[in-house]
Design an enzyme around this catalytic site. Structure first.
Site, PDB file in Angstrom:
ATOM      1  N   ASP A  82       0.968  -1.121   0.063  1.00  0.00           N
ATOM      2  CA  ASP A  82       0.112  -0.128  -0.182  1.00  0.00           C
ATOM      3  C   ASP A  82       0.951   1.119  -0.110  1.00  0.00           C
ATOM      4  O   ASP A  82       1.764   1.302   0.875  1.00  0.00           O
ATOM      5  CB  ASP A  82      -0.839  -0.033   1.278  1.00  0.00           C
ATOM      6  CG  ASP A  82      -2.209   0.438   0.900  1.00  0.00           C
ATOM      7  OD1 ASP A  82      -2.294   0.919  -0.087  1.00  0.00           O
ATOM      8  OD2 ASP A  82      -3.151   0.353   1.941  1.00  0.00           O
ATOM      9  N   GLU A 114      -4.935   4.641  -3.868  1.00  0.00           N
ATOM     10  CA  GLU A 114      -6.338   5.186  -3.774  1.00  0.00           C
ATOM     11  C   GLU A 114      -6.631   6.340  -4.691  1.00  0.00           C
ATOM     12  O   GLU A 114      -5.807   7.257  -4.855  1.00  0.00           O
ATOM     13  CB  GLU A 114      -6.588   5.648  -2.278  1.00  0.00           C
ATOM     14  CG  GLU A 114      -6.361   4.467  -1.309  1.00  0.00           C
ATOM     15  CD  GLU A 114      -6.812   5.011   0.101  1.00  0.00           C
ATOM     16  OE1 GLU A 114      -7.246   6.078   0.205  1.00  0.00           O
ATOM     17  OE2 GLU A 114      -6.510   4.193   0.995  1.00  0.00           O
ATOM     18  N   GLU A 181     -14.415  -0.622  -1.944  1.00  0.00           N
ATOM     19  CA  GLU A 181     -14.595  -0.766  -0.470  1.00  0.00           C
ATOM     20  C   GLU A 181     -15.900   0.173  -0.244  1.00  0.00           C
ATOM     21  O   GLU A 181     -15.966   0.970  -0.590  1.00  0.00           O
ATOM     22  CB  GLU A 181     -13.442  -0.159   0.421  1.00  0.00           C
ATOM     23  CG  GLU A 181     -13.452  -0.134   1.704  1.00  0.00           C
ATOM     24  CD  GLU A 181     -12.132   0.446   2.608  1.00  0.00           C
ATOM     25  OE1 GLU A 181     -12.432   0.347   3.811  1.00  0.00           O
ATOM     26  OE2 GLU A 181     -11.295   0.555   1.918  1.00  0.00           O
TER      27      GLU A 181
END
Length: 265
Positions: A82, A114, A181
């Site tokens: 990440d 993201e 998500e």
């Protein structure tokens, strides 16, 4: 057998991909031995390992420390690192440098970023540098100060359409996989059908190509007073951590998890 990006991509459409977070050597060993397909060294370690209130405080060096611990276990799982807050937000040069450290020093197989269309150029640059990328849409914790809380995304028509467009945008930019998500089941189903790349869900219902859980949630040791709806404690009723992990994999591959009780509508 070591899982690779092409191996994961070939699982598209079967709804059997299992993914799990890990942050250290023994956990990575256990996850690998359970034959989980993908290990995410998530920036969630800021909360579940380091005790921060959100994911924004963890640094590249801290993430790299944990990525190295995971890859030292030589897991057969694909390892995704990440990219933390501000490691890919400032300019392309810094983004490449930071991602390159996760690949070169950390021995990760891919990185995760993201965000939607605003990340297109970063993703293209990473792909040009031969770094596989997993995108992340829906609830994006690094945007928590802007979105105002942890809640389901894409419920109104405008936001739903935006997520559909952004998912296609990430795929067109070269993303190899997408993590989705906290979105309603019908939207995650539509996005999964729309894309040619695998879509892996957390709080996104049973229709995605795979599932991911934070390992602390799976083992019932989350620091949260009330676990999110999509969390299931697989250690409960299991004789060991190893049994719990294998139970999770089996539940994903037999499409028994997530159930309606863990799904947003």
């Amino acid at each position: 057998m070591k899982k690779t990006v092409p191996y994961i991509n070939n699982l598209k459409g079967n709804r059997v991909i299992s993914m799990m977070t890990a942050y250290d050597y023994p956990t990575a060993k256990a996850v690998s031995e359970a034959e989980i397909d993908i290990v995410l060294v998530g920036d969630s370690l800021a909360q579940v390992v380091l005790g921060h209130d959100d994911t924004l405080s963890v640094t590249v060096d801290e993430m790299l420390h944990h990525v190295k611990a995971v890859t030292n276990a030589n897991p057969s799982s694909l390892v995704v690192a990440d990219m933390p807050y501000l490691s890919y937000h400032i300019n392309i040069s810094d983004s490449l440098k930071n991602a390159g450290r996760f690949i070169q020093e950390g021995k990760a197989d891919a990185v995760k970023v993201e965000g939607g269309e605003k990340r297109k150029e970063v993703i293209k640059a990473l792909i040009d540098a031969e770094i596989p990328v997993m995108g992340h849409l829906g609830l994006t914790p690094q945007s928590i100060n802007r979105i105002g809380g942890y809640f389901v995304q894409g419920r109104d028509k405008k936001k739903r359409q935006k997520l559909l467009v952004e998912a296609q945008s990430l795929e067109n930019a070269g993303a190899e996989m997408l993590l989705l998500e906290c979105v309603p089941n019908d939207l995650s189903k539509e996005i999964t059908s729309l894309l040619k790349i695998p879509v892996i869900g957390i709080g996104a219902g049973p229709e995605t190509d795979g599932q991911i859980m934070v390992i602390h949630d799976l083992l019932g040791i989350s620091c949260l007073e009330k676990p999110p709806k999509f969390v299931k404690d697989f250690l409960k009723g299991s004789s060991s951590v190893e049994v719990a992990l294998k139970k999770y994999v089996k539940s994903v591959k037999t499409k028994k998890f997530p159930s309606r009780a863990h799904t947003f509508y």
